[in-house]
Design a protein around this motif. Structure first.
Motif, PDB file in Angstrom:
ATOM      1  N   THR A  99       0.844  -1.196   0.000  1.00  0.00           N
ATOM      2  CA  THR A  99       0.000   0.000   0.000  1.00  0.00           C
ATOM      3  C   THR A  99       0.872   1.235   0.000  1.00  0.00           C
ATOM      4  OG1 THR A  99      -0.103  -0.002   2.428  1.00  0.00           O
ATOM      5  CG2 THR A  99      -1.914  -1.091   1.244  1.00  0.00           C
ATOM      6  N   PRO A 100       0.435   2.292  -0.682  1.00  0.00           N
ATOM      7  CA  PRO A 100      -0.740   2.375  -1.546  1.00  0.00           C
ATOM      8  C   PRO A 100      -0.452   1.761  -2.913  1.00  0.00           C
ATOM      9  CG  PRO A 100       0.437   4.440  -1.607  1.00  0.00           C
ATOM     10  CD  PRO A 100       1.196   3.557  -0.636  1.00  0.00           C
ATOM     11  N   ASN A 101      -1.473   1.681  -3.757  1.00  0.00           N
ATOM     12  CA  ASN A 101      -1.268   1.216  -5.127  1.00  0.00           C
ATOM     13  C   ASN A 101      -0.623   2.307  -5.973  1.00  0.00           C
ATOM     14  OD1 ASN A 101      -2.484  -1.285  -4.599  1.00  0.00           O
ATOM     15  ND2 ASN A 101      -4.521  -0.437  -4.989  1.00  0.00           N
ATOM     16  N   VAL A 116       7.817   2.259 -10.368  1.00  0.00           N
ATOM     17  CA  VAL A 116       7.026   1.303  -9.602  1.00  0.00           C
ATOM     18  C   VAL A 116       7.960   0.642  -8.593  1.00  0.00           C
ATOM     19  CG1 VAL A 116       5.630  -0.787  -9.651  1.00  0.00           C
ATOM     20  CG2 VAL A 116       5.438   0.884 -11.503  1.00  0.00           C
ATOM     21  N   TYR A 117       7.542   0.655  -7.336  1.00  0.00           N
ATOM     22  CA  TYR A 117       8.341   0.051  -6.272  1.00  0.00           C
ATOM     23  C   TYR A 117       7.696  -1.281  -5.900  1.00  0.00           C
ATOM     24  CZ  TYR A 117      10.805   4.400  -6.195  1.00  0.00           C
ATOM     25  OH  TYR A 117      11.570   5.483  -6.584  1.00  0.00           O
ATOM     26  N   LEU A 118       8.497  -2.329  -6.038  1.00  0.00           N
ATOM     27  CA  LEU A 118       7.992  -3.688  -5.849  1.00  0.00           C
ATOM     28  C   LEU A 118       8.606  -4.305  -4.603  1.00  0.00           C
ATOM     29  CD1 LEU A 118       8.283  -4.794  -9.546  1.00  0.00           C
ATOM     30  CD2 LEU A 118       6.148  -4.660  -8.286  1.00  0.00           C
ATOM     31  N   ALA A 165       1.909  -6.356  -5.683  1.00  0.00           N
ATOM     32  CA  ALA A 165       1.412  -5.718  -6.900  1.00  0.00           C
ATOM     33  C   ALA A 165       2.149  -4.424  -7.231  1.00  0.00           C
ATOM     34  CB  ALA A 165      -0.083  -5.441  -6.777  1.00  0.00           C
ATOM     35  N   GLY A 166       2.897  -3.906  -6.278  1.00  0.00           N
ATOM     36  CA  GLY A 166       3.682  -2.705  -6.540  1.00  0.00           C
ATOM     37  C   GLY A 166       2.985  -1.416  -6.135  1.00  0.00           C
ATOM     38  N   THR A 167       3.802  -0.394  -5.913  1.00  0.00           N
ATOM     39  CA  THR A 167       3.310   0.968  -5.671  1.00  0.00           C
ATOM     40  C   THR A 167       3.877   1.856  -6.773  1.00  0.00           C
ATOM     41  OG1 THR A 167       3.155   0.732  -3.259  1.00  0.00           O
ATOM     42  CG2 THR A 167       3.368   2.961  -4.143  1.00  0.00           C
ATOM     43  N   ARG A 168       2.976   2.483  -7.526  1.00  0.00           N
ATOM     44  CA  ARG A 168       3.417   3.368  -8.604  1.00  0.00           C
ATOM     45  C   ARG A 168       3.521   4.785  -8.059  1.00  0.00           C
ATOM     46  NH1 ARG A 168       3.735   2.969 -13.994  1.00  0.00           N
ATOM     47  NH2 ARG A 168       2.698   0.951 -13.953  1.00  0.00           N
ATOM     48  N   LEU A 169       4.714   5.337  -8.111  1.00  0.00           N
ATOM     49  CA  LEU A 169       4.968   6.690  -7.617  1.00  0.00           C
ATOM     50  C   LEU A 169       5.152   7.645  -8.789  1.00  0.00           C
ATOM     51  CD1 LEU A 169       5.674   8.713  -5.328  1.00  0.00           C
ATOM     52  CD2 LEU A 169       8.052   7.993  -5.591  1.00  0.00           C
TER      53      LEU A 169
END
Lengths: 112, 109
Positions: A7-9, A88-90, A105-109
């Motif tokens: 989290t977050p997505n 994207v941080y995985l 699922a990763g967090t897209r920053l």
């Protein structure tokens, strides 16, 4: 079946702000990782923790700091984000004996 | 440090054709894993295969450890196979699984 939760997505922020990303795994693994995936889909390891101990710390800017409260949680804080941090941080986990990596699922920053 | 080379970088097929994806690495792999990533999706493990041959459905992974290479064979490709395929390896007991740059596969109907 989802077993690594991030989290977050998505997160959109301005240059200079601080952000934090959370990761939790319910697999009972003892090792967790943070990877960065850039716009060209290149995956680079940033950090890995084994039993809450930092064991891999790749050459990343000092504004990145991982935080582990227990074996199941590994968070990532970025102080004063820069435009090049957009990615994207995985988060991933593995157990020592089975070695298979499981990813969230990763967090897209996005840094504006 | 360990390096992973994947080839081809991209591949375009007609549905029904077979695909062969290659992964070569600079040091002996004690951990070798193939992943699939749909555009915008998570990395899904296809095989953990540091040596030998494994099959699942239309997919076959073969790793020749002493030659430092692994392959992923997709038979009778389908449009739903489109996406990016990655291999990742680690040597010894290190905690730094290294990824290749991936193979982008597009399967046309």
């Amino acid at each position: 079946e989802t077993a690594v939760f991030q989290t977050p997505n998505y997160h959109v922020t301005q240059v200079g702000n601080e952000v934090s990303f959370n990761c939790k795994q319910t697999l009972g693994h003892d090792t967790m990782y943070w990877y960065k995936q850039d716009s060209k889909k290149l995956l680079k390891i940033m950090f890995s923790y084994n039993n809450k101990q930092l064991i891999v710390n790749e050459t990343v800017p000092r504004r990145f700091s991982p935080q582990s409260s227990d074996k199941a949680h590994l968070n990532l804080r970025i102080k004063s984000v820069e435009p090049e941090d957009s990615a994207v941080y995985l988060c991933a986990s593995s157990s020592r004996d089975r070695n298979t990596l499981y990813f969230g699922a990763g967090t897209r920053l996005s840094v504006l | 440090g360990q390096q992973v080379q994947q080839s081809p970088a991209s591949l375009v097929l007609q549905e029904g054709e077979n695909a062969e994806l290659q992964c070569n690495f600079s040091s002996t792999a004690t951990r070798l894993q193939w992943f699939y990533q749909h555009p915008g999706g998570r990395l899904v493990s296809l095989f953990y295969n540091p040596s030998g041959t494994k099959h699942t459905g239309r997919l076959t992974s073969t790793t020749v450890t002493n030659e430092r290479r692994s392959s992923l064979h997709i038979s009778s490709s389908q449009t739903t196979d489109s996406g990016t395929y990655f291999c990742a390896m680690a040597s010894g007991g290190n905690y730094k699984p290294t990824f290749g740059k991936g193979t982008s596969l597009v399967v046309h109907p």
